[in-house]
Design an enzyme around this catalytic site. Structure first.
Site, PDB file in Angstrom:
ATOM      1  N   ARG A   6      -7.490  18.751   4.986  1.00 33.18           N
ATOM      2  CA  ARG A   6      -8.284  19.409   3.457  1.00 33.18           C
ATOM      3  C   ARG A   6      -9.917  19.588   3.848  1.00 33.18           C
ATOM      4  O   ARG A   6     -10.610  19.571   5.081  1.00 33.18           O
ATOM      5  CB  ARG A   6      -8.680  18.183   2.841  1.00 33.18           C
ATOM      6  CG  ARG A   6      -7.450  17.162   1.966  1.00 33.18           C
ATOM      7  CD  ARG A   6      -7.968  15.852   1.103  1.00 33.18           C
ATOM      8  NE  ARG A   6      -6.715  14.938   0.801  1.00 33.18           N
ATOM      9  CZ  ARG A   6      -6.616  13.863   1.533  1.00 33.18           C
ATOM     10  NH1 ARG A   6      -8.160  13.432   1.625  1.00 33.18           N
ATOM     11  NH2 ARG A   6      -5.910  13.050   0.765  1.00 33.18           N
ATOM     12  N   GLU A  13      -7.798  -2.266   5.603  1.00 36.83           N
ATOM     13  CA  GLU A  13      -7.480  -2.219   4.634  1.00 36.83           C
ATOM     14  C   GLU A  13      -6.570  -3.290   3.591  1.00 36.83           C
ATOM     15  O   GLU A  13      -7.365  -3.671   2.423  1.00 36.83           O
ATOM     16  CB  GLU A  13      -7.342  -0.913   3.747  1.00 36.83           C
ATOM     17  CG  GLU A  13      -8.229   0.605   3.743  1.00 36.83           C
ATOM     18  CD  GLU A  13      -7.470   2.600   3.941  1.00 36.83           C
ATOM     19  OE1 GLU A  13      -7.809   2.256   3.199  1.00 36.83           O
ATOM     20  OE2 GLU A  13      -7.458   2.496   5.059  1.00 36.83           O
ATOM     21  N   MET A  38      -7.073  15.413  15.501  1.00 41.55           N
ATOM     22  CA  MET A  38      -7.766  15.025  16.438  1.00 41.55           C
ATOM     23  C   MET A  38      -8.262  15.082  18.207  1.00 41.55           C
ATOM     24  O   MET A  38      -8.666  15.898  18.794  1.00 41.55           O
ATOM     25  CB  MET A  38      -8.896  14.453  16.036  1.00 41.55           C
ATOM     26  CG  MET A  38     -10.370  14.251  16.364  1.00 41.55           C
ATOM     27  SD  MET A  38     -11.193  15.753  16.636  1.00 41.55           S
ATOM     28  CE  MET A  38     -12.186  16.141  14.974  1.00 41.55           C
ATOM     29  N   ARG A  39      -7.067  14.510  18.534  1.00 44.45           N
ATOM     30  CA  ARG A  39      -6.421  14.124  19.548  1.00 44.45           C
ATOM     31  C   ARG A  39      -6.285  15.741  20.405  1.00 44.45           C
ATOM     32  O   ARG A  39      -6.452  15.994  21.858  1.00 44.45           O
ATOM     33  CB  ARG A  39      -5.801  13.045  19.776  1.00 44.45           C
ATOM     34  CG  ARG A  39      -5.753  12.108  19.927  1.00 44.45           C
ATOM     35  CD  ARG A  39      -4.464  10.875  19.543  1.00 44.45           C
ATOM     36  NE  ARG A  39      -3.642  11.092  18.615  1.00 44.45           N
ATOM     37  CZ  ARG A  39      -2.680  10.441  17.920  1.00 44.45           C
ATOM     38  NH1 ARG A  39      -2.638   9.359  18.230  1.00 44.45           N
ATOM     39  NH2 ARG A  39      -2.171  10.812  17.526  1.00 44.45           N
ATOM     40  N   ASN A  72       1.032  -1.134  -0.175  1.00 38.81           N
ATOM     41  CA  ASN A  72       0.464  -0.401  -0.231  1.00 38.81           C
ATOM     42  C   ASN A  72       0.760   1.286   0.045  1.00 38.81           C
ATOM     43  O   ASN A  72       1.067   1.450   1.065  1.00 38.81           O
ATOM     44  CB  ASN A  72      -1.314  -0.100   1.322  1.00 38.81           C
ATOM     45  CG  ASN A  72      -1.983   1.148   1.759  1.00 38.81           C
ATOM     46  OD1 ASN A  72      -2.229   1.940   0.481  1.00 38.81           O
ATOM     47  ND2 ASN A  72      -3.272   0.855   2.226  1.00 38.81           N
ATOM     48  N   HIS A  83     -15.719   7.369   7.758  1.00 39.83           N
ATOM     49  CA  HIS A  83     -14.318   6.443   7.704  1.00 39.83           C
ATOM     50  C   HIS A  83     -13.578   8.055   7.686  1.00 39.83           C
ATOM     51  O   HIS A  83     -13.342   8.552   7.315  1.00 39.83           O
ATOM     52  CB  HIS A  83     -13.490   6.164   6.696  1.00 39.83           C
ATOM     53  CG  HIS A  83     -12.517   5.730   5.827  1.00 39.83           C
ATOM     54  ND1 HIS A  83     -11.987   4.482   6.397  1.00 39.83           N
ATOM     55  CD2 HIS A  83     -10.920   6.517   6.031  1.00 39.83           C
ATOM     56  CE1 HIS A  83     -10.236   4.684   5.878  1.00 39.83           C
ATOM     57  NE2 HIS A  83      -9.668   6.334   5.994  1.00 39.83           N
ATOM     58  N   HIS A 135     -11.711   5.475  -0.841  1.00 39.24           N
ATOM     59  CA  HIS A 135     -11.240   5.014   0.686  1.00 39.24           C
ATOM     60  C   HIS A 135     -12.182   3.803  -0.131  1.00 39.24           C
ATOM     61  O   HIS A 135     -12.900   3.084   1.153  1.00 39.24           O
ATOM     62  CB  HIS A 135     -12.338   5.809   1.890  1.00 39.24           C
ATOM     63  CG  HIS A 135     -11.307   6.356   2.125  1.00 39.24           C
ATOM     64  ND1 HIS A 135     -11.751   7.632   2.653  1.00 39.24           N
ATOM     65  CD2 HIS A 135     -10.010   6.414   2.542  1.00 39.24           C
ATOM     66  CE1 HIS A 135     -10.426   8.915   3.707  1.00 39.24           C
ATOM     67  NE2 HIS A 135      -9.246   7.822   3.167  1.00 39.24           N
ATOM     68  N   GLY A 141      -7.521  11.673   6.093  1.00 38.58           N
ATOM     69  CA  GLY A 141      -8.656  11.853   5.020  1.00 38.58           C
ATOM     70  C   GLY A 141      -9.672  11.271   5.708  1.00 38.58           C
ATOM     71  O   GLY A 141     -10.019  10.395   6.751  1.00 38.58           O
ATOM     72  N   LYS A 147       3.091   0.939   3.668  1.00 34.48           N
ATOM     73  CA  LYS A 147       2.715   0.396   4.104  1.00 34.48           C
ATOM     74  C   LYS A 147       2.823  -1.250   3.898  1.00 34.48           C
ATOM     75  O   LYS A 147       2.345  -1.421   2.769  1.00 34.48           O
ATOM     76  CB  LYS A 147       1.153   0.569   5.265  1.00 34.48           C
ATOM     77  CG  LYS A 147       1.048  -0.767   6.040  1.00 34.48           C
ATOM     78  CD  LYS A 147      -0.898   0.074   6.403  1.00 34.48           C
ATOM     79  CE  LYS A 147      -0.719   1.079   6.612  1.00 34.48           C
ATOM     80  NZ  LYS A 147      -2.103   1.576   7.772  1.00 34.48           N
ATOM     81  N   GLY A 176      -8.924   6.044  11.735  1.00 36.40           N
ATOM     82  CA  GLY A 176      -8.085   6.703  13.591  1.00 36.40           C
ATOM     83  C   GLY A 176      -9.220   7.714  14.597  1.00 36.40           C
ATOM     84  O   GLY A 176      -9.337   6.948  15.703  1.00 36.40           O
ATOM     85  N   VAL A 177      -9.953   8.180  14.064  1.00 35.81           N
ATOM     86  CA  VAL A 177     -10.931   9.527  14.140  1.00 35.81           C
ATOM     87  C   VAL A 177     -11.998   8.461  14.957  1.00 35.81           C
ATOM     88  O   VAL A 177     -12.492   8.478  15.794  1.00 35.81           O
ATOM     89  CB  VAL A 177     -11.026  10.402  13.646  1.00 35.81           C
ATOM     90  CG1 VAL A 177     -12.059  10.917  14.541  1.00 35.81           C
ATOM     91  CG2 VAL A 177     -10.124  11.105  13.881  1.00 35.81           C
ATOM     92  N   ARG A 186      -2.635  -1.793  -3.658  1.00 38.75           N
ATOM     93  CA  ARG A 186      -3.941  -0.405  -4.063  1.00 38.75           C
ATOM     94  C   ARG A 186      -3.699  -0.011  -4.663  1.00 38.75           C
ATOM     95  O   ARG A 186      -1.981   0.523  -4.761  1.00 38.75           O
ATOM     96  CB  ARG A 186      -2.964  -0.014  -2.612  1.00 38.75           C
ATOM     97  CG  ARG A 186      -4.444   1.117  -1.920  1.00 38.75           C
ATOM     98  CD  ARG A 186      -3.886   2.513  -1.313  1.00 38.75           C
ATOM     99  NE  ARG A 186      -4.783   3.565  -1.384  1.00 38.75           N
ATOM    100  CZ  ARG A 186      -4.860   4.035  -1.163  1.00 38.75           C
ATOM    101  NH1 ARG A 186      -3.571   5.174   0.034  1.00 38.75           N
ATOM    102  NH2 ARG A 186      -5.914   5.292  -0.496  1.00 38.75           N
TER     103      ARG A 186
END
Length: 373
Positions: free
Chosen positions: A216, A357, A258-259, A9, A183, A155, A187, A16, A305-306, A66
């Site tokens: 974004r 994914e 976001m944390r 990926n 998701h 996604h 992103g 990854k 993640g979020v 990917r």
């Protein structure tokens, strides 16, 4: 032949990888900061060569890659040959940051493993089931057709995996389930899935449209672009950089994590409070819109993640939707892992699913190779 599958990926500045023996992960890793001064490998080719050289690939059945953009041509994963590579190259203008990185991984893997089948799994493929009314922008038809202007969605591997996993979690047939998948990572995108088919998604011709993201802007009046060009004298590349790399949470707060935004919000930082409200309000609007499009919703599922880790985001994004049968149980919301977080007896199940994914890419690669899994 074994069912050992290598998944590569390649992101814009990272790779990854996962090596699967059936469903078991035999090896995995992430190479980051590719091409950055003082960072990782000098380029994607070097990174992928180093990965392949160090892995035990005896009995490898195939490599799944990917590929972010498959355009209108690729509606499913395909075996890679020279013609497929040329087609992916032709699509670079639609994904200039990602398709070249994807191609770099493909070329190195084909060179290093010439006798191993290679499969391209496209981020856009899951959204090929979008109705034309969902994929079509209301601009001049000839212009749109000539320049490939339409909603492609992204996604796709995540929305596919998460919607299928939601059906498993609920013990329901996938073909009968209507799900809204969210998701939420750096992103972010929403998707309405009817019976395993994407019928609406928030990202459009590029990953810029839709939800507020880490860097974004998401949905934006196009006049903003014209205004910045005419009045501020900003060039096209500068505006592109602004909307993709200096907007979203980063633009509103100076932080794209976001944390950090949540910590500053809890401390009363006005910028973080506003950013959180803008972020969750956009999600709420998409959930309501997709509920209307689907007509019946069986589940709303958070991922990435979020979506997987930020309980306040999940609670705030669905607050006020109780009349639609959507509610979050506070105790369940604070848990971890794949689970249902709605109250017992709720009309709509609210779920959290850890996206995977790479596992989805491995599954689709096996499908192309005719292997079970």
């Amino acid at each position: 032949m074994t069912d050992r599958i290598l998944v590569l990926n390649c992101g814009s500045s990272s790779v990854k990888y996962r090596l699967y023996d059936g469903e078991q992960v035999r090896d995995k890793g992430l190479v980051e900061r590719i091409g950055e001064p003082g960072g990782g490998p000098v380029d994607h080719e070097t990174a992928v060569r180093e990965i392949i050289d160090r892995l035990d690939l005896d009995g490898l059945a195939g490599v799944g890659h990917r590929v972010v953009h498959g355009g209108r041509r690729f509606s499913a994963p395909v075996l890679i040959d020279d013609e497929v590579i040329a087609a992916i190259e032709d699509l670079v203008p639609l994904a200039p940051l990602h398709n070249p990185a994807n191609l770099a991984g493909i070329r190195v893997a084909r060179e290093a493993l010439p006798d191993t089948p290679q499969v391209a799994v496209f981020d856009t493929a899951f959204h090929h089931t979008l109705p034309e009314a969902a994929a079509t922008y209301a601009i001049d038809r000839d212009t749109a057709e000539r320049w490939g202007v339409r909603r492609y969605g992204f996604h796709g591997t995540s929305h596919s995996y998460v919607s299928r996993r939601t059906a498993e979690l609920l013990g329901r047939p996938y073909a009968e389930l209507n799900t809204i998948t969210l998701h939420l990572g750096n992103g972010a995108s929403a998707c309405a899935v009817r019976g395993g088919r994407s019928v609406a998604t928030s990202m459009g011709m590029s990953p810029l449209e839709g939800l507020v993201m880490g860097t974004r802007s998401g949905d934006l009046d196009p006049t903003v672009i014209f205004h910045l060009r005419r009045e501020a004298g900003m060039g096209v590349d500068e505006i592109d950089d602004l909307l993709n790399h200096r907007s979203g949470l980063l633009g509103l707060t100076g932080a794209n994590d976001m944390r950090e935004v949540l910590a500053r919000r809890d401390a009363g930082d006005p910028a973080a409070v506003l950013a959180f409200d803008v972020y969750q309000r956009r999600i709420t609007g998409y959930v309501g819109a997709y509920y209307a499009l689907l007509g019946r919703v069986d589940a709303v599922t958070f991922t990435a993640g979020v979506g997987e880790h930020a309980a306040p985001v999940r609670a705030a994004s669905l607050a006020g939707l109780e009349r639609l049968g959507i509610a979050v149980d506070p105790a369940r919301n604070d848990g971890s892992g794949d689970r249902v977080i709605s109250p017992d007896g709720a009309e709509v199940a609210v779920c959290v699913v850890n996206t995977d994914e790479e596992r989805e890419i491995a599954r689709e690669t096996r499908d192309v190779l005719g292997q079970p899994g």
